[in-house]
Write an enzyme that holds these catalytic residues in place. Structure first.
Site, short mmCIF file in Angstrom:
data_model
loop_
_atom_site.label_atom_id
_atom_site.label_comp_id
_atom_site.label_asym_id
_atom_site.label_seq_id
_atom_site.Cartn_x
_atom_site.Cartn_y
_atom_site.Cartn_z
N LYS A 40 0.84 -1.20 0.00
CA LYS A 40 0.00 0.00 0.00
C LYS A 40 0.88 1.25 0.00
O LYS A 40 1.76 1.40 0.84
CB LYS A 40 -0.91 0.01 1.22
CG LYS A 40 -1.83 1.22 1.28
CD LYS A 40 -2.80 1.12 2.45
CE LYS A 40 -3.72 2.33 2.50
NZ LYS A 40 -4.68 2.25 3.62
N TYR A 91 -0.95 -10.68 2.15
CA TYR A 91 -1.90 -10.78 1.05
C TYR A 91 -2.87 -11.92 1.34
O TYR A 91 -2.48 -13.06 1.52
CB TYR A 91 -1.16 -11.05 -0.27
CG TYR A 91 -2.09 -11.36 -1.43
CD1 TYR A 91 -1.98 -12.53 -2.14
CD2 TYR A 91 -3.09 -10.46 -1.79
CE1 TYR A 91 -2.82 -12.83 -3.20
CE2 TYR A 91 -3.95 -10.72 -2.84
CZ TYR A 91 -3.81 -11.91 -3.55
OH TYR A 91 -4.66 -12.18 -4.58
N ASP A 134 -13.38 1.84 10.17
CA ASP A 134 -13.97 1.63 8.84
C ASP A 134 -14.37 0.16 8.68
O ASP A 134 -14.12 -0.44 7.64
CB ASP A 134 -13.00 2.05 7.75
CG ASP A 134 -13.68 2.18 6.38
OD1 ASP A 134 -14.92 2.32 6.36
OD2 ASP A 134 -12.98 2.13 5.36
N LYS A 136 -16.52 -2.67 7.65
CA LYS A 136 -17.60 -2.85 6.67
C LYS A 136 -17.40 -4.19 5.99
O LYS A 136 -16.32 -4.80 6.06
CB LYS A 136 -17.59 -1.72 5.65
CG LYS A 136 -16.28 -1.58 4.87
CD LYS A 136 -16.31 -0.37 3.95
CE LYS A 136 -14.97 -0.22 3.21
NZ LYS A 136 -14.95 0.98 2.35
#
Length: 816
Positions: A40, A91, A134, A136
Site C-alpha cells: 500500500k 496478502y 472503517d 464494513k
C-alpha cells in the site's frame, strides 16, 4: 490499471488490487522471501500534505502492533528513495464478505463462525489500543479455508493510553470530516465526534445485520438522509434469511446497534463471550424468509411508569434486607467457606516490555523461560512449560482468562523496563481462583549481566513463593541450561524466544543466535543441544543447509559430553539418530533417556506418541498425546497434532485438529498441509489442491505446498502436472523421508509400481517408520501384496518391535 513507476526495493509489483482515499494497494512479490504481499502506497498527489503523510505513517505503526489470525498482518513499513512511504501487508486470498453476501445467503452456522472470528479480531486490535473506524463488509476477507481476516486498518488510530498521548490527538474528525463508509458508520461518527472502540462495535452490528438479513439496516435515497437515520432513526425491520437464526444472535445485533455507546457492548471481548454462548444451529437453511423480527428499540427514552416501577422495586429490596437482618439479629453467623488449597499449578506469562524496545523484546519470553526452568524443579509445583505460554506474548490478557486457558491455579505475570544499562523487573503472583494478588516483588539489575539478574529474579521468586503459598521444598539439583558468559546466555534466550515457529526467517535467526552463543561459550551444553534440535527440525522442514545438517550429530554429542544429565542433550541426539534407519534403536533410547530425566518434555512425548501411531497402537498414542496436550497445549507438537491423525488414517480427526494449527500464523502452513493430506485420504483432490495453493501462498519454497500440488495432480490423473510438481521438491525428497514418501504416493496413485517402490525404499532409507500409515493409506492398497513392498514393511516393523519393550516400560510409568 498499470503498475506503479516507482521502484520499491525488494518487491516486484504484479497488479493493482484497489484504490482508496489515502492510497493504492498493489499485489507484489517479496523477492527476498519469495511470497506474495499486498503493498500500500500513499497517493502521489497527497505527498504535499504533511498531515496525510503523518497519518499514513501513524496508521502503519498502529496496525503493525496487531498480531492475530483474524487481522491481516503488517510486515514492514518503509519509504522509496523519493521519500514515498509504503506498507507491506499480508496478502489474503479469497472473497470479501460483501461478495459472499451477494453471491449466496448465509445460514446461521456460517453467520456465527464469521461473527466470532470478527469479534476475536476486533478484540485483539482494541486490546492493543487500536480502533479500525472503517469496519464494513468490503473490508473483510473470507479465505478458502473459512478463515476470516479484517483488512485495511487504513483509518486506524492509536487510542490515548497515557497522559502524554493526549497531545498527539489529531483533529481528523473535526471540521466536517469523518472517516468510515457511509452505511456502516456509527452515530457518533455521523455527528463528527471522535470514535472509540464502541464505534467499531456499532459498525460490526451493521455488518452482522447485513450478513443475517441480506440488506443494510439504514437506507435512504440521499447520503444526508442516511446519516439522519443512523443518528436518530430505528433500523429497518430485521428479517433473518435463515429460519433457524438464533434469537440470542438477534439480541446481540440489537445491542450493537444502540445509538448510545454506553448502551452497547463495552468491549469486543464481552461480545465474543456472548457469541460463544450460542449453540450453532443444526437445522439446514431454507430460502423461505421468516416473518419480521424486532430488534428492540435502539433509542432509549425515559418512561414515567418504568421509573415508578424501578423505585418501587428498590424500596421492596430495602425492606426485605431490613427484615432479614432483624430476624437474624443475635443468631450465630454461618461458618465461613472452607479455605482454598494452596496453589499447586502455575503459569509464568511473558513479561511486558514497558519501554517497547525491540532490541530487548526477547527478554519478554527469555525472562519467563528462565523462571519456568527454575520453578519446574520444585517437586510440589506443576509449572506449564515455556512453549505453553509463548503465544501470550504481546497479548493483553487478565490472569483469570490465562489460568482458564492453561488450567492452572496461579498466574505469575509482570513487566520489565530497560533503560540504558539498568533493567527493572516487577513480578506479581495472582491466585486465579480468587483474583487476589498473593505476592509481588521488584528486582533491579544490569543489562550487561542478564545471567546475574535472572538468578536474582529466580531466587527471589522461589523465596517469595515458599513464604506465601507454602512451598517449603527446594528446587531439585538438576542440570540447567546455563552459561557462565552473560552474552552467551543472552544469545541463547534470543533463540529460545523463537521456538515453535515454522517461518524460515525465524529458523535462520535462531540458528545464528545459537552459533553466537557457542562462539562466546564453547562449553554451553544447552546451546549445543538446542542447535542440534533446531537443525534437525530444520531438516524435516527443508530449512537447514546441508552443512548444518551434517553437523547436527556433532552438536548433539557435544551437548551430551559436556552435560550427560541434561534432558535436552539426549533428546537432541535422539532426533539426529531418527533420520538414520541403522540407528533407530539408539534414537528411541536417547528419547527415553530424556523422558526419564524430564517427564514433561513435549518433544520426547511427541516421539513416543508417534512411535505408537507408527505401530497402529492408537489407544496408547492417545494416552501419551493427551498428556502432551495437557502439559503444553500451545507447543508446536500439540498445535500440529493433526499429523497424528494423518498417520493414523483418520482424515476427520485431522480436519478437526488442523484448525488448531491454522489459528496461528506460525503454524498456518502446517494447518493447510494437514487439511490437504486429510482431503487426499478422503479422495477429494480438488479440496487438496485448494489447500496446496494456500500453503504455497504462505511459503512458495516449502516442500509441503509443492508436494500437495503434486498429490492433487495425481488424484485427478494428470501425470504430466504431477511429475512437474515432483521435480520442484525432488531435492527435498532425496534428504527428507516425509517428502520422499509423498513422491512414492504420487507414483502409486499414477499406477507406476516401479517408481513408487523406488521412492518407498528412499523414504525407509532416510528413516521413515510409518508402518501403520503404509498399510492403511488408500493409495498404497495396490502394492500390499507386492513382495518388495512387503520386504520394506518387514524391515520397518522389525525396527519398531526391537524397541517396543523399552517404550512400554516408560509408557507404563505415565499411563498405568
Amino acid at each position: 490499471m498499470s503498475t506503479p513507476e516507482k521502484n520499491f526495493e525488494g518487491f516486484e509489483t504484479v497488479r493493482v488490487l484497489g484504490k482508496g482515499g489515502m492510497g493504492t494497494v498493489y499485489l507484489a512479490r517479496d523477492l527476498r522471501l519469495g511470497r506474495h504481499v499486498a503493498l500500500k502506497v500513499l497517493n502521489a498527489s497527497d505527498l504535499a500534505y504533511d498531515d496525510r503523510r503523518a497519518r499514513f505513517m501513524r496508521e502503519a505503526r498502529s496496525a503493525a502492533s496487531i498480531r492475530h489470525q483474524n487481522v491481516a498482518t503488517i510486515y514492514e513499513v518503509d519509504e522509496t528513495e523519493e521519500g514515498q512511504p509504503f506498507i507491506v501487508m499480508e496478502y489474503c486470498e479469497g472473497e470479501t464478505l460483501s461478495q459472499r453476501i451477494r453471491r449466496r445467503a448465509l445460514d446461521a452456522a456460517e453467520f456465527l463462525s464469521i461473527a466470532r472470528q470478527l469479534a476475536a479480531g476486533l478484540a485483539a486490535a482494541h486490546e492493543q489500543g487500536i480502533v479500525h473506524r472503517d469496519i464494513k463488509s468490503a473490508n473483510i476477507i473470507i479465505e478458502p479455508t473459512g478463515l476470516v481476516k479484517i483488512l485495511d486498518f487504513g483509518l486506524a488510530k492509536a487510542l490515548p493510553s497515557a497522559i502524554g498521548d493526549h497531545a498527539d490527538r489529531s483533529m481528523e474528525s473535526t471540521a466536517g470530516h469523518f472517516f468510515g463508509t457511509l452505511h456502516f458508520i456509527s452515530p457518533e461518527q455521523a455527528r463528527g465526534v471522535n470514535a472509540d472502540a464502541r464505534s467499531d462495535l456499532f459498525s460490526l452490528g451493521v455488518v452482522l445485520y447485513h450478513m443475517a438479513s441480506g440488506h443494510l439496516p439504514f437506507n435512504a435515497e440521499q447520503p444526508l438522509m442516511v446519516l439522519d437515520k443512523i443518528r436518530a432513526g430505528e433500523p429497518e425491520p430485521f428479517v433473518p434469511i435463515d429460519p433457524a437464526f438464533p434469537a440470542a444472535a438477534s439480541k446481540i445485533i440489537s445491542t450493537l446497534l444502540q445509538k448510545s455507546p454506553d448502551d452497547r457492548y463495552q468491549t469486543a471481548r464481552e461480545l465474543l463471550g456472548d457469541l460463544d454462548e450460542i449453540d450453532t444451529p443444526t437445522v439446514r437453511m431454507t430460502l423461505t424468509p421468516t416473518s419480521k423480527t424486532s430488534l428492540g428499540r435502539t433509542i432509549h427514552k425515559p418512561r414515567r411508569m418504568r421509573t415508578i416501577v424501578t423505585i418501587a422495586a428498590a424500596l421492596l429490596v430495602i425492606v426485605a434486607i431490613y427484615l432479614v437482618q432483624r430476624d437474624n439479629t443475635g443468631t450465630q453467623a454461618k461458618p465461613a467457606d472452607a479455605p482454598l488449597p494452596p496453589i499447586r499449578s502455575m503459569a509464568v506469562l511473558p513479561l511486558r516490555n514497558l519501554a517497547n524496545n525491540t532490541h530487548d523484546q526477547f527478554l519478554s519470553v527469555g525472562l519467563a523461560d528462565a523462571l519456568v526452568t527454575k520453578l519446574q524443579q520444585i517437586p510440589s509445583l506443576q509449572v506449564r512449560p515455556t512453549s505453553a505460554i509463548v503465544a501470550f506474548q504481546g497479548e493483553k490478557i487478565d490472569a483469570k482468562a490465562a489460568s482458564e486457558k492453561l488450567k492452572v491455579d496461579g498466574v505469575l505475570e509482570g513487566n520489565f523496563l530497560a533503560a540504558g544499562d539498568l533493567v527493572r523487573v516487577t513480578l506479581q503472583l495472582t491466585d486465579a481462583r480468587t483474583g487476589f494478588s498473593v505476592w509481588s516483588d521488584q528486582v533491579d539489575g544490569k543489562r550487561n549481566n542478564l545471567l546475574k539478574l535472572i538468578d536474582e529474579v529466580s531466587d527471589r521468586t522461589v523465596s517469595g513463593l515458599n513464604e506465601h503459598i507454602g512451598l517449603h521444598d527446594q528446587p531439585l539439583a538438576r542440570s540447567q541450561p546455563r552459561s557462565k558468559n552473560p552474552k552467551a546466555y543472552e544469545e541463547y534466550l534470543k533463540a529460545r524466544a523463537l521456538n515453535g515457529s515454522f517461518l524460515p526467517e525465524h529458523y535462520e535467526e535462531q540458528v545464528s543466535a545459537l552459533k553466537r552463543a557457542i562462539a562466546l561459550d564453547p562449553n554451553f551444553a544447552a546451546a549445543y543441544a538446542d542447535l542440534a534440535t533446531t537443525t534437525s527440525l530444520g531438516m524435516a522442514r527443508s530449512l537447514a543447509t546441508p552443512a548444518d545438517a551434517e553437523k547436527a550429530e556433532w552438536y548433539a554429542r557435544q551437548a551430551v559430553r559436556i552435560d550427560p544429565n541434561l534432558p535436552e542433550a539426549h533428546l537432541a541426539l535422539g532426533r539426529v539418530f531418527v533420520r538414520d534407519p541403522q540407528r533407530f534403536r539408539e534414537s528411541v533410547r536417547e528419547v527415553l533417556a530424556a523422558l526419564r530425566l524430564e517427564q514433561t518434555d513435549t518433544q520426547a512425548l511427541h516421539s513416543v506418541t508417534t512411535y505408537f501411531i507408527s505401530l497402529g497402537d492408537i489407544p496408547q498414542s492417545q494416552c501419551v498425546g493427551n498428556r502432551l496436550i495437557l502439559i503444553d497445549p500451545n507447543s508446536n507438537e500439540a498445535v500440529t497434532r493433526g499429523y497424528w491423525n494423518i498417520n493414523a488414517n483418520d482424515p476427520e480427526g485431522a480436519l478437526k485438529n488442523a484448525e488448531v494449527a491454522l489459528a496461528s500464523r506460525d503454524t498456518a502452513l502446517a494447518g493447510h498441509d494437514i487439511r490437504g493430506m486429510a482431503f487426499i485420504l478422503r479422495g477429494d483432490g480438488a479440496a487438496a489442491e485448494t489447500e496446496a495453493r494456500a500453503a504455497l501462498s504462505i511459503n512458495p519454497n516449502h516442500y509441503l505446498g509443492k508436494s500437495l500440488k503434486a498429490l492433487a495432480a495425481a488424484a485427478r490423473g494428470d501425470r504430466a502436472a504431477a511429475e512437474a510438481a515432483v521435480r520442484t521438491f525432488e531435492k527435498d525428497a532425496n534428504r527428507n523421508h516425509w517428502a520422499a514418501l509423498r513422491v512414492a504416493l504420487v507414483y502409486a496413485k499414477l499406477g507406476d509400481r516401479n517408481l513408487a517402490i523406488q521412492w518407498l525404499h528412499k523414504a525407509a532409507d532416510l528413516g521413515n517408520h510409518s508402518w501403520y500409515a503404509l498399510i492403511k493409506h488408500p493409495w498404497l492398497q495396490s502394492l500390499q501384496a507386492d513382495p518388495e513392498f512387503q520386504q520394506i514393511l518387514a524391515g520397518i516393523k522389525a525396527d519398531l518391535d526391537d524397541v517396543r519393550d523399552d517404550v512400554i516400560g516408560v509408557y507404563q510409568l505415565m499411563c498405568k
